[in-house]
Design a protein around this motif. Sequence first.
Motif, PDB file in Angstrom:
ATOM      1  N   ASN A 144      -8.761 -11.167  -8.185  1.00 28.62           N
ATOM      2  CA  ASN A 144      -8.428 -11.995  -8.076  1.00 28.62           C
ATOM      3  C   ASN A 144      -6.829 -12.646  -9.082  1.00 28.62           C
ATOM      4  OD1 ASN A 144     -10.629 -12.319  -5.370  1.00 28.62           O
ATOM      5  ND2 ASN A 144     -11.576 -13.537  -7.345  1.00 28.62           N
ATOM      6  N   GLY A 145      -6.115 -11.218  -8.827  1.00 26.91           N
ATOM      7  CA  GLY A 145      -5.160 -11.740 -10.141  1.00 26.91           C
ATOM      8  C   GLY A 145      -5.653 -11.851 -11.585  1.00 26.91           C
ATOM      9  N   LYS A 146      -7.094 -11.419 -12.192  1.00 30.89           N
ATOM     10  CA  LYS A 146      -6.335 -11.575 -13.401  1.00 30.89           C
ATOM     11  C   LYS A 146      -7.131  -9.998 -14.078  1.00 30.89           C
ATOM     12  CE  LYS A 146      -9.869 -13.771 -17.114  1.00 30.89           C
ATOM     13  NZ  LYS A 146     -10.662 -14.424 -17.508  1.00 30.89           N
ATOM     14  N   ARG A 147      -6.700  -9.271 -14.981  1.00 29.66           N
ATOM     15  CA  ARG A 147      -6.935  -8.520 -15.048  1.00 29.66           C
ATOM     16  C   ARG A 147      -8.275  -8.063 -15.951  1.00 29.66           C
ATOM     17  NH1 ARG A 147      -4.610  -3.231 -14.436  1.00 29.66           N
ATOM     18  NH2 ARG A 147      -3.024  -4.216 -13.290  1.00 29.66           N
ATOM     19  N   TYR A 148      -9.322  -7.321 -16.161  1.00 28.25           N
ATOM     20  CA  TYR A 148     -10.568  -7.237 -17.157  1.00 28.25           C
ATOM     21  C   TYR A 148     -10.339  -5.490 -17.328  1.00 28.25           C
ATOM     22  CZ  TYR A 148     -11.692 -10.962 -14.788  1.00 28.25           C
ATOM     23  OH  TYR A 148     -11.891 -12.057 -13.727  1.00 28.25           O
ATOM     24  N   ARG A 149     -10.534  -5.916 -18.487  1.00 30.02           N
ATOM     25  CA  ARG A 149     -11.094  -4.125 -19.687  1.00 30.02           C
ATOM     26  C   ARG A 149     -12.029  -3.475 -19.519  1.00 30.02           C
ATOM     27  NH1 ARG A 149      -7.676  -1.638 -22.823  1.00 30.02           N
ATOM     28  NH2 ARG A 149      -5.479  -2.882 -22.250  1.00 30.02           N
ATOM     29  N   THR A 150     -12.448  -3.067 -19.440  1.00 32.76           N
ATOM     30  CA  THR A 150     -13.891  -2.024 -20.345  1.00 32.76           C
ATOM     31  C   THR A 150     -13.829  -1.953 -21.292  1.00 32.76           C
ATOM     32  OG1 THR A 150     -13.466  -1.299 -17.355  1.00 32.76           O
ATOM     33  CG2 THR A 150     -15.727  -0.561 -18.441  1.00 32.76           C
ATOM     34  N   LEU A 151     -15.144  -1.553 -21.721  1.00 25.97           N
ATOM     35  CA  LEU A 151     -15.557  -1.638 -22.874  1.00 25.97           C
ATOM     36  C   LEU A 151     -15.310  -0.317 -23.592  1.00 25.97           C
ATOM     37  CD1 LEU A 151     -18.197  -4.127 -24.209  1.00 25.97           C
ATOM     38  CD2 LEU A 151     -15.537  -4.210 -25.009  1.00 25.97           C
ATOM     39  N   ASP A 152     -15.299   0.641 -24.226  1.00 25.57           N
ATOM     40  CA  ASP A 152     -15.143   2.395 -24.593  1.00 25.57           C
ATOM     41  C   ASP A 152     -17.181   2.601 -24.871  1.00 25.57           C
ATOM     42  OD1 ASP A 152     -12.638   2.546 -24.139  1.00 25.57           O
ATOM     43  OD2 ASP A 152     -12.416   2.330 -26.532  1.00 25.57           O
ATOM     44  N   SER A 153     -17.446   1.305 -25.349  1.00 24.76           N
ATOM     45  CA  SER A 153     -19.008   1.799 -26.389  1.00 24.76           C
ATOM     46  C   SER A 153     -19.897   0.084 -25.814  1.00 24.76           C
ATOM     47  CB  SER A 153     -19.267   2.429 -27.644  1.00 24.76           C
ATOM     48  OG  SER A 153     -20.471   1.985 -27.655  1.00 24.76           O
ATOM     49  N   ALA A 154     -20.881   0.681 -25.480  1.00 25.71           N
ATOM     50  CA  ALA A 154     -22.059  -1.012 -25.373  1.00 25.71           C
ATOM     51  C   ALA A 154     -22.660  -0.697 -26.373  1.00 25.71           C
ATOM     52  CB  ALA A 154     -23.210  -0.928 -24.312  1.00 25.71           C
ATOM     53  N   ASP A 155     -22.014  -0.511 -27.963  1.00 30.73           N
ATOM     54  CA  ASP A 155     -23.145  -0.070 -29.073  1.00 30.73           C
ATOM     55  C   ASP A 155     -22.577  -1.173 -29.958  1.00 30.73           C
ATOM     56  OD1 ASP A 155     -24.112   2.162 -28.620  1.00 30.73           O
ATOM     57  OD2 ASP A 155     -22.409   3.303 -29.750  1.00 30.73           O
ATOM     58  N   GLY A 156     -23.453  -2.311 -30.041  1.00 26.95           N
ATOM     59  CA  GLY A 156     -23.839  -3.519 -30.839  1.00 26.95           C
ATOM     60  C   GLY A 156     -24.043  -4.657 -30.281  1.00 26.95           C
ATOM     61  N   PHE A 157     -23.463  -4.519 -28.681  1.00 18.54           N
ATOM     62  CA  PHE A 157     -23.221  -6.060 -27.661  1.00 18.54           C
ATOM     63  C   PHE A 157     -24.624  -6.815 -27.804  1.00 18.54           C
ATOM     64  CE2 PHE A 157     -22.668  -7.909 -23.914  1.00 18.54           C
ATOM     65  CZ  PHE A 157     -21.204  -8.446 -23.957  1.00 18.54           C
TER      66      PHE A 157
END
Length: 255
Positions: free
Chosen positions: A53-66
């Motif tokens: 929908n026109g917005k850019r999202y970034r995938t995390l390299d790691s879920a550690d500590g999230f």
Amino acid sequence: MAAALLAACGGQQGLVDQKDGPGGTPVPADMPDASPRWEPRSFYGNPETYRVNGKRYRTLDSADGFRERGVASWYGTKFHGQRTSSGEPYDMYAMTAAHKSLPLPTYVRVTNLENGGTVVLRVNDRGPFHDNRIIDLSYAAATKLGIAQNGTGLVEVHAITPDTAQDAGAEVPPPSPAPELFIQVGAFSSRGNAEALKSTLEGHEIAGVGIYDGTSDGSTIYRVRVGPIEDVDSADSVYARLGSLGLGGYRLVID
């Protein structure tokens, strides 16, 4: 192929509508949680960035500590059987969830901050792509957490692994008597700047604006917040109002 899967994921709805209600199969009260196990990352579900929908999202390299707090929503019959972002079919009766940035798959413990209920889920989809929503639960997960009827709930999301799952269960926070919902519009080291933003918001007839002192890295910080806000629908209205003023950088917080 990856772009098609991301575009087709059930989580992009983010809200429950009349066509996305519960199915005909009841969810048993003793529905087992997902069981964390080590898995390879999804081949299709983890692009470095993606656009919806026109917005850019970034995938995390790691879920550690999230760990994060916010509003959970759920998705159901409208997407049942469709492909998730990981390529698997969505099963509304499985203990799964959609998240915008966590690696796929990731296991998370989700706690309902209003009643203390918890579930362990496998994140295998992308979404919800809607302001004020941090995670989209399967219908089964939402039912077990006690938020299916309302459509949304205030939650804490904590990433876990097979090694930390038991410890994470011991860390589940007690339910807040009445979690307070705010929208933070700005944070300043200068109280004068905070006062200026507060005056600007009040000049645009935004009600309930306050300045809340806190600390960050040992220094005093002045947070400009709207609230406490009665419910998620009211928070959505305030969000829309702030957007119409051309403001940016505001976010929902739960105390």
